[in-house]
Design an enzyme around this catalytic site. Structure first.
Site, PDB file in Angstrom:
ATOM      1  N   TRP A  11       0.777  -1.196  -0.020  1.00 39.50           N
ATOM      2  CA  TRP A  11       0.188  -0.051   0.201  1.00 39.50           C
ATOM      3  C   TRP A  11       0.836   1.221  -0.201  1.00 39.50           C
ATOM      4  O   TRP A  11       0.362   2.399   0.041  1.00 39.50           O
ATOM      5  CB  TRP A  11      -0.990  -0.090   1.174  1.00 39.50           C
ATOM      6  CG  TRP A  11      -2.125  -0.989   0.975  1.00 39.50           C
ATOM      7  CD1 TRP A  11      -2.622  -1.750  -0.044  1.00 39.50           C
ATOM      8  CD2 TRP A  11      -2.990  -1.331   2.080  1.00 39.50           C
ATOM      9  NE1 TRP A  11      -3.551  -2.277   0.407  1.00 39.50           N
ATOM     10  CE2 TRP A  11      -4.177  -2.374   1.397  1.00 39.50           C
ATOM     11  CE3 TRP A  11      -3.182  -0.833   3.485  1.00 39.50           C
ATOM     12  CZ2 TRP A  11      -5.114  -2.745   2.296  1.00 39.50           C
ATOM     13  CZ3 TRP A  11      -4.200  -1.437   4.161  1.00 39.50           C
ATOM     14  CH2 TRP A  11      -5.007  -2.301   3.827  1.00 39.50           C
ATOM     15  N   LYS A  12       2.118   1.158   0.090  1.00 48.29           N
ATOM     16  CA  LYS A  12       3.128   2.287   0.268  1.00 48.29           C
ATOM     17  C   LYS A  12       2.504   3.342   1.482  1.00 48.29           C
ATOM     18  O   LYS A  12       1.920   2.843   2.227  1.00 48.29           O
ATOM     19  CB  LYS A  12       3.167   2.900  -1.093  1.00 48.29           C
ATOM     20  CG  LYS A  12       3.592   1.915  -2.047  1.00 48.29           C
ATOM     21  CD  LYS A  12       4.028   2.537  -3.507  1.00 48.29           C
ATOM     22  CE  LYS A  12       4.177   1.578  -4.518  1.00 48.29           C
ATOM     23  NZ  LYS A  12       4.900   1.831  -5.557  1.00 48.29           N
TER      24      LYS A  12
ATOM     25  N   GLU B 291      11.534  -6.738  -9.628  1.00 52.27           N
ATOM     26  CA  GLU B 291      10.594  -5.362 -10.105  1.00 52.27           C
ATOM     27  C   GLU B 291      11.399  -4.389 -10.730  1.00 52.27           C
ATOM     28  O   GLU B 291      12.193  -3.746 -10.119  1.00 52.27           O
ATOM     29  CB  GLU B 291      10.196  -4.713  -8.780  1.00 52.27           C
ATOM     30  CG  GLU B 291       9.105  -5.511  -7.870  1.00 52.27           C
ATOM     31  CD  GLU B 291       8.425  -4.596  -6.800  1.00 52.27           C
ATOM     32  OE1 GLU B 291       7.171  -4.587  -6.971  1.00 52.27           O
ATOM     33  OE2 GLU B 291       8.828  -3.566  -6.242  1.00 52.27           O
TER      34      GLU B 291
ATOM     35  N   GLY C 173       1.156  -2.754  -6.430  1.00 56.71           N
ATOM     36  CA  GLY C 173       1.426  -1.413  -5.527  1.00 56.71           C
ATOM     37  C   GLY C 173       0.015  -0.750  -5.887  1.00 56.71           C
ATOM     38  O   GLY C 173      -1.284  -0.915  -5.264  1.00 56.71           O
TER      39      GLY C 173
HETATM   40  C1  PEP Z   1       5.499  -1.562  -6.054  1.00 56.21           C
HETATM   41  O1  PEP Z   1       5.507  -0.481  -5.617  1.00 56.21           O
HETATM   42  O2  PEP Z   1       6.192  -2.553  -5.635  1.00 56.21           O
HETATM   43  C2  PEP Z   1       4.732  -1.818  -7.266  1.00 56.21           C
HETATM   44  C3  PEP Z   1       4.860  -2.958  -7.784  1.00 56.21           C
HETATM   45  O3  PEP Z   1       4.023  -0.735  -7.727  1.00 56.21           O
HETATM   46  P1  PEP Z   1       3.249  -0.840  -8.894  1.00 56.21           P
HETATM   47  O4  PEP Z   1       2.113  -1.879  -8.855  1.00 56.21           O
HETATM   48  O5  PEP Z   1       2.351   0.516  -8.689  1.00 56.21           O
HETATM   49  O6  PEP Z   1       3.714  -0.953 -10.264  1.00 56.21           O
END
Ligand code: PEP
Length: 269
Positions: free
Chosen positions: A26-27, A187, A254
């Site tokens: 969720w950041k 990622e 995210g």
């Molecule tokens: C994340 O922050 O780990 C991420 C994958 O973000 P998003 O899904 O928004 O790209």
């Protein structure tokens, strides 16, 4: 002993023998009331069968952990609680920080370590990431170790080298017993929060590189147990493409995880 919290009804992927793990990062979003609402809504939209195929972890901001721990426990929800970060020291004069033992006391199972936003905005080096991996295991939790190349590094053809360096630095000191329990999130930095994910071939290649680092250090048996997530602009439309890949066992999500309905559709994909 690392806490094993696999749901009794959770089934491993018959193709790989590994448990799938889909995680909501969720950041810095949702105060504790919003976090409770979002978790209740997610629990409402998921069907019982959805939990049989995938472990689901929720990683809220620190201030939401205690209320979510109480909610998950009291309503017997089948979510694993996760954190987004921790300090590598267990206690001390580190104003504003939260330690691994504090998270463990809140029944946190997974801790995200080395997210690219922390590497970029908070200057976390590979050495710091390594120390955090050690701290998380020391407190009987499991790290989700984030690795990934930037756009420039990819353009320069350095993806493989960057992944090998980041993974090896984070895990090389582990015993085989702990190494096989790691979760690594591949990622690509250029795919995070952009709405444009990596293509599945690139995701598979990145995940295979991550697994190969474990194989070079500890052999096939250990490497085949490590769970690898793909993260970077995952949404309900592309989630299944990543979940079918040979070396991808889950997703780190995210933006799309902030909407419980869209996160549920990712889990169901
Ligand atoms: C994340 O922050 O780990 C991420 C994958 O973000 P998003 O899904 O928004 O790209």
């Amino acid at each position: 002993m690392v806490k094993e919290k696999h749901d009794m009804e959770l089934r491993p992927n018959p193709r790989t023998g590994r448990y799938r793990l889909i995680s909501a990062n969720w950041k810095m979003n949702f105060n504790h009331l919003e976090a409770i609402q979002a978790t209740q809504k997610l629990s409402f939209v998921l069907r019982p069968a959805d939990y049989s195929y995938t472990e689901i972890s929720i990683h809220p901001p620190f201030t939401d952990l205690r209320p979510l721990q109480l909610l998950i426990d009291s309503d017997r929800m089948r979510f694993s609680l996760g954190a987004q970060n921790c300090h590598f020291e267990p206690h001390g004069a580190f104003t504003g920080e939260v330690s691994a033992p504090m998270l463990s006391r809140l029944n946190v199972t997974y801790v995200i370590v080395g997210h690219s936003e922390r590497r970029q905005h908070f200057f976390e080096t590979d050495d710091i990431v390594r120390a955090k991996v050690e701290a998380v295991f020391h407190s009987q939790m499991t790290p989700i170790i984030c690795v990934g190349e930037t756009f420039d590094e990819r353009q320069r053809g350095e993806t493989e080298r960057i992944l090998q360096t980041q993974v090896d630095s984070a895990v090389s000191f582990l015993s085989p017993e702990l190494a096989e329990r790691c979760v690594v999130a591949y990622e690509p930095v250029w795919a995070i929060g952009r709405g444009a994910s990596a293509n599945p071939d690139d995701a598979q290649q990145g995940a295979a590189t991550v697994r190969s680092v474990f194989e070079s250090r500890w052999g096939k048996a250990v490497a085949s147990k490590v769970r690898i997530q793909y993260g970077g602009s995952v949404n309900p439309a592309n989630a299944a493409d990543f979940m079918q890949l040979d070396d991808v066992d889950g997703l780190l999500v995210g933006t799309a995880a902030l909407d419980p309905e869209s996160f549920a559709r990712i889990i169901q994909a």
